[in-house]
Scaffold this motif. Structure first.
Motif, PDB file in Angstrom:
ATOM      1  N   ALA A   1      23.826  21.802  24.053  1.00 47.47           N
ATOM      2  CA  ALA A   1      23.856  20.337  24.086  1.00 47.47           C
ATOM      3  C   ALA A   1      22.479  19.808  24.466  1.00 47.47           C
ATOM      4  CB  ALA A   1      24.899  19.841  25.083  1.00 47.47           C
ATOM      5  N   VAL A   2      22.103  18.719  23.822  1.00 55.50           N
ATOM      6  CA  VAL A   2      20.816  18.078  24.107  1.00 55.50           C
ATOM      7  C   VAL A   2      21.083  16.608  24.422  1.00 55.50           C
ATOM      8  CG1 VAL A   2      18.549  17.450  23.224  1.00 55.50           C
ATOM      9  CG2 VAL A   2      19.576  19.645  22.577  1.00 55.50           C
ATOM     10  N   THR A   3      20.566  16.143  25.521  1.00 57.08           N
ATOM     11  CA  THR A   3      20.664  14.734  25.899  1.00 57.08           C
ATOM     12  C   THR A   3      19.270  14.121  25.833  1.00 57.08           C
ATOM     13  OG1 THR A   3      22.521  15.181  27.386  1.00 57.08           O
ATOM     14  CG2 THR A   3      21.348  13.099  27.689  1.00 57.08           C
ATOM     15  N   LEU A   4      19.111  13.096  25.006  1.00 58.50           N
ATOM     16  CA  LEU A   4      17.806  12.450  24.826  1.00 58.50           C
ATOM     17  C   LEU A   4      17.781  11.111  25.549  1.00 58.50           C
ATOM     18  CD1 LEU A   4      17.240  13.166  21.024  1.00 58.50           C
ATOM     19  CD2 LEU A   4      16.289  14.398  22.979  1.00 58.50           C
ATOM     20  N   PRO A   5      16.636  10.726  26.105  1.00 60.57           N
ATOM     21  CA  PRO A   5      16.539   9.459  26.845  1.00 60.57           C
ATOM     22  C   PRO A   5      16.548   8.263  25.889  1.00 60.57           C
ATOM     23  CG  PRO A   5      14.379  10.465  26.661  1.00 60.57           C
ATOM     24  CD  PRO A   5      15.349  11.454  26.075  1.00 60.57           C
ATOM     25  N   ASP A   6      16.780   7.091  26.443  1.00 58.44           N
ATOM     26  CA  ASP A   6      16.745   5.874  25.631  1.00 58.44           C
ATOM     27  C   ASP A   6      15.323   5.511  25.218  1.00 58.44           C
ATOM     28  OD1 ASP A   6      19.468   5.553  25.718  1.00 58.44           O
ATOM     29  OD2 ASP A   6      19.434   4.247  27.482  1.00 58.44           O
ATOM     30  N   GLN A   7      14.338   5.906  26.011  1.00 62.43           N
ATOM     31  CA  GLN A   7      12.942   5.607  25.707  1.00 62.43           C
ATOM     32  C   GLN A   7      12.207   6.901  25.368  1.00 62.43           C
ATOM     33  OE1 GLN A   7      11.059   3.151  28.779  1.00 62.43           O
ATOM     34  NE2 GLN A   7      13.100   2.598  29.516  1.00 62.43           N
ATOM     35  N   GLY A   8      11.206   6.791  24.496  1.00 63.74           N
ATOM     36  CA  GLY A   8      10.408   7.954  24.140  1.00 63.74           C
ATOM     37  C   GLY A   8      11.209   9.027  23.441  1.00 63.74           C
ATOM     38  N   GLN A   9      12.115   8.609  22.557  1.00 63.44           N
ATOM     39  CA  GLN A   9      13.013   9.582  21.930  1.00 63.44           C
ATOM     40  C   GLN A   9      12.291  10.547  20.995  1.00 63.44           C
ATOM     41  OE1 GLN A   9      16.338   7.549  20.102  1.00 63.44           O
ATOM     42  NE2 GLN A   9      17.487   7.536  22.031  1.00 63.44           N
ATOM     43  N   PHE A  10      11.233  10.096  20.327  1.00 62.01           N
ATOM     44  CA  PHE A  10      10.555  11.001  19.396  1.00 62.01           C
ATOM     45  C   PHE A  10       9.935  12.176  20.138  1.00 62.01           C
ATOM     46  CE2 PHE A  10       6.685  12.212  16.958  1.00 62.01           C
ATOM     47  CZ  PHE A  10       7.351  12.864  15.928  1.00 62.01           C
ATOM     48  N   ALA A  11       9.207  11.893  21.212  1.00 62.24           N
ATOM     49  CA  ALA A  11       8.577  12.974  21.980  1.00 62.24           C
ATOM     50  C   ALA A  11       9.639  13.906  22.565  1.00 62.24           C
ATOM     51  CB  ALA A  11       7.710  12.386  23.089  1.00 62.24           C
ATOM     52  N   ALA A  12      10.743  13.315  23.039  1.00 63.35           N
ATOM     53  CA  ALA A  12      11.799  14.137  23.643  1.00 63.35           C
ATOM     54  C   ALA A  12      12.489  14.996  22.588  1.00 63.35           C
ATOM     55  CB  ALA A  12      12.816  13.235  24.342  1.00 63.35           C
ATOM     56  N   TRP A  13      12.799  14.415  21.411  1.00 70.22           N
ATOM     57  CA  TRP A  13      13.441  15.207  20.350  1.00 70.22           C
ATOM     58  C   TRP A  13      12.510  16.303  19.867  1.00 70.22           C
ATOM     59  CZ3 TRP A  13      11.930  16.344  15.420  1.00 70.22           C
ATOM     60  CH2 TRP A  13      12.866  17.033  14.637  1.00 70.22           C
ATOM     61  N   ARG A  14      11.229  15.993  19.710  1.00 65.74           N
ATOM     62  CA  ARG A  14      10.271  16.981  19.200  1.00 65.74           C
ATOM     63  C   ARG A  14      10.177  18.180  20.141  1.00 65.74           C
ATOM     64  NH1 ARG A  14       4.050  15.445  17.397  1.00 65.74           N
ATOM     65  NH2 ARG A  14       3.633  17.351  16.197  1.00 65.74           N
ATOM     66  N   GLN A  15      10.167  17.907  21.445  1.00 68.93           N
ATOM     67  CA  GLN A  15      10.096  19.007  22.418  1.00 68.93           C
ATOM     68  C   GLN A  15      11.365  19.861  22.355  1.00 68.93           C
ATOM     69  OE1 GLN A  15       9.499  17.668  26.416  1.00 68.93           O
ATOM     70  NE2 GLN A  15       9.485  19.722  27.293  1.00 68.93           N
ATOM     71  N   ALA A  16      12.535  19.194  22.256  1.00 75.11           N
ATOM     72  CA  ALA A  16      13.797  19.938  22.206  1.00 75.11           C
ATOM     73  C   ALA A  16      13.899  20.735  20.915  1.00 75.11           C
ATOM     74  CB  ALA A  16      14.971  18.967  22.328  1.00 75.11           C
ATOM     75  N   ALA A  17      13.468  20.152  19.790  1.00 74.35           N
ATOM     76  CA  ALA A  17      13.545  20.850  18.506  1.00 74.35           C
ATOM     77  C   ALA A  17      12.629  22.066  18.494  1.00 74.35           C
ATOM     78  CB  ALA A  17      13.170  19.884  17.378  1.00 74.35           C
ATOM     79  N   ARG A  18      11.438  21.955  19.076  1.00 69.83           N
ATOM     80  CA  ARG A  18      10.523  23.100  19.157  1.00 69.83           C
ATOM     81  C   ARG A  18      11.163  24.241  19.964  1.00 69.83           C
ATOM     82  NH1 ARG A  18       4.707  20.252  20.570  1.00 69.83           N
ATOM     83  NH2 ARG A  18       3.978  19.957  18.422  1.00 69.83           N
ATOM     84  N   LEU A  19      11.796  23.868  21.068  1.00 67.43           N
ATOM     85  CA  LEU A  19      12.425  24.874  21.915  1.00 67.43           C
ATOM     86  C   LEU A  19      13.582  25.559  21.185  1.00 67.43           C
ATOM     87  CD1 LEU A  19      12.323  26.072  24.774  1.00 67.43           C
ATOM     88  CD2 LEU A  19      13.951  24.308  25.488  1.00 67.43           C
ATOM     89  N   ALA A  20      14.400  24.768  20.495  1.00 66.41           N
ATOM     90  CA  ALA A  20      15.557  25.335  19.799  1.00 66.41           C
ATOM     91  C   ALA A  20      15.130  26.232  18.647  1.00 66.41           C
ATOM     92  CB  ALA A  20      16.452  24.203  19.298  1.00 66.41           C
TER      93      ALA A  20
ATOM     94  N   LYS B   1       5.431  13.149  10.244  1.00 72.61           N
ATOM     95  CA  LYS B   1       5.362  11.714   9.979  1.00 72.61           C
ATOM     96  C   LYS B   1       6.735  11.146   9.661  1.00 72.61           C
ATOM     97  CE  LYS B   1       2.964   8.341   7.067  1.00 72.61           C
ATOM     98  NZ  LYS B   1       1.980   8.162   5.951  1.00 72.61           N
ATOM     99  N   LEU B   2       7.512  11.884   8.854  1.00 71.45           N
ATOM    100  CA  LEU B   2       8.856  11.438   8.503  1.00 71.45           C
ATOM    101  C   LEU B   2       9.742  11.369   9.747  1.00 71.45           C
ATOM    102  CD1 LEU B   2      10.851  10.946   5.989  1.00 71.45           C
ATOM    103  CD2 LEU B   2      11.532  13.313   6.375  1.00 71.45           C
ATOM    104  N   ALA B   3       9.688  12.403  10.579  1.00 74.30           N
ATOM    105  CA  ALA B   3      10.510  12.424  11.784  1.00 74.30           C
ATOM    106  C   ALA B   3      10.133  11.289  12.729  1.00 74.30           C
ATOM    107  CB  ALA B   3      10.360  13.767  12.491  1.00 74.30           C
ATOM    108  N   GLY B   4       8.837  10.966  12.799  1.00 73.00           N
ATOM    109  CA  GLY B   4       8.387   9.886  13.668  1.00 73.00           C
ATOM    110  C   GLY B   4       8.900   8.530  13.264  1.00 73.00           C
TER     111      GLY B   4
END
Length: 473
Positions: A4-23, A64-67
């Motif tokens: 499970a991944v919980t992302l914050p309301d702010q700064g979601q791109f940076a948070a998703w990118r870090q989680a996706a790299r880890l996964a 760029k697309l993900a951003g």
């Protein structure tokens, strides 16, 4: 095992990118990740704390697309992006191509986000708040997607000299003392009335053109869901009801005939001119006739015909290309920068301008407008041939012993040849009028020469040719 991944309301791109790299470093398949934070029915674990051994590489296009997609409101956006990442890493098809269902969906989401940011920039309406110092403004906006974060940088740059707030149901952007920060959103704040809104509504009503109303296009550019927060939209229903009657009033008030003075100035002043002689009998009559010349289109933009000047019995005639900006305004040849260089070289060669005849192959200034400037353009062959008639009259009345052709345009007009100047300079050729023509550089060509050495050599060539012309028998 599921994660499970919980992302914050702010700064979601940076948070998703870090989680996706880890996964992806642990090669966790898309179906094993719950991006909603584990709110499903099955037990889930958090992602590992440290990166795994696998290193994924993706094209910059995906980043760029993900951003952009990350700001879409669809809950499945995180899972779709990770699915594309997984397929790119595994080289399974082309998940970024619009021919692929996943790629097509991500592209549509990107476009939707872009449109939403554009609408925010267009439809945010600030109201001024009471303040003792730095001016403060606030606005309420209801975006279709989570676009406040990416869209706020526009306002930070445009309104950097004031404090402002944009509140939305999800987030609130605050710009204070030059710093942009985000806070939780909420209900619409109670904003004070703004005196400038009535002024804006008056302006909006007066620029409304009922003859150009296209309802579908208007609703496409200004969707009705934004109307409730725009002060000007309350006027639209009444303006649309009165549109047809207003168009009729515009028709009735339209002018039935052109206003006095609507005709082109050149058309009006040429209509009042006396007709020129078909074949002038004197040099003065030729000059008078040339003022009304319409042999080519150059007369329409130029200020006036620039006739030659000097001695009517001169033994030497100097022919340039065409008048420049200064010459066109003053009505005299060779008084601009090139003319000053020529007159300086003549003085060094012992030639008095009053003892020769100075003229041009083309009598009107050809230029292209560039802001407040008029940039020189070289006359074309047809313009040179049309204007040769006037040059022929000057030659027939003055009958010089020698003609000095300054530059390629003058050489073409006098000899009918357009051979390269380098081989011809300093040579005497037979002109179309039957007399000798000495070929030399045009002073403007010298001024345009960037190489100091070449410019010095060309200046010496011009001085030598002027000296040759002075001593020509």
């Amino acid at each position: 095992m599921s994660f499970a991944v919980t992302l914050p309301d702010q700064g979601q791109f940076a948070a998703w990118r870090q989680a996706a790299r880890l996964a992806i470093s642990h090669r966790i398949p898309p179906g094993k990740i719950d991006w909603a934070g584990g709110a499903g029915l099955f037990a889930t674990d958090p992602l590992p704390d440290s990166p795994g051994p696998h290193q994924a590489r993706v094209p910059e296009q995906f980043v760029k697309l993900a951003g952009s997609v990350i700001w879409h409101s669809a809950p499945e956006r995180f899972a779709l992006l990770y699915q594309a990442l997984w397929r790119l890493d595994a080289r399974e098809g082309e998940p970024l191509s619009q021919t692929d269902p996943l790629g097509r969906r991500l592209t549509l989401m990107t476009k939707a986000v872009g449109r939403d940011i554009h609408k925010m920039h267009a439809f945010v309406r600030f109201r001024e708040l009471p303040s003792d110092g730095r001016r403060r403004f606030a606005a309420w906006f209801e975006p279709g997607h989570n676009t406040l974060e990416p869209g706020s940088s526009f306002f930070a740059k445009r309104f950097a000299d004031m404090d402002w707030m944009i509140a939305t149901p999800r987030l609130t952007a605050r710009f204070e003392a030059g710093q942009l920060a985000f806070h939780p959103g909420g209900a619409r704040p109670d904003l004070p009335e703004d005196a400038s809104e009535s002024l804006w509504a008056t302006y909006f009503a007066n620029i409304f053109n009922p003859a150009r109303v296209k309802l579908d296009a208007m609703r496409s550019e200004m969707p009705k869901k934004y109307w409730k927060n725009l002060p000007e939209t309350r006027l639209i229903p009444d303006m649309l009801k009165d549109a047809e009657a207003r168009v009729q009033r515009m028709r009735e008030a339209a002018a039935s005939a052109p206003r006095p003075g609507a005709a082109a100035v050149s058309t009006r002043y040429r209509a009042t001119m006396p007709a020129a002689q078909d074949l002038p009998e004197t040099l003065a009559a030729a000059q008078h006739a040339a003022q009304q010349c319409r042999r080519c289109g150059l007369c329409e933009a130029a200020t006036r015909t620039v006739w030659g000047e000097g001695s009517a019995t001169a033994r030497l005639m100097l022919v340039g290309e065409q008048p420049g900006d200064r010459e066109d305004l003053a009505g005299r040849p060779f008084i601009g920068p090139a003319g000053q260089l020529l007159r300086h070289s003549m003085a060094a060669a012992g030639l008095d301008p009053a003892s020769v005849w100075l003229t041009n192959a083309v009598k009107h200034f050809k230029f292209s407008p560039r802001g407040k400037q008029r940039l020189h353009q070289t006359p074309d062959r047809q313009e040179i041939l049309h204007c040769r008639w006037w040059l022929g009259l000057e030659l027939s009345f003055i009958r010089p012993d020698l003609v000095l052709a300054l530059g390629a345009t003058a050489a073409l007009a006098l000899t009918g040849r357009d051979d390269p100047m380098t081989a011809r300079r300093g040579q005497i050729e037979t002109g179309l009028h039957g007399g000798p023509v000495l070929i030399t550089w045009h002073p403007s060509a010298i001024l345009r020469q960037r190489d100091p050495g070449a410019r010095a050599r060309m200046t010496e060539d011009l001085a030598a040719d002027l000296a040759t012309a002075r001593h020509h028998p």
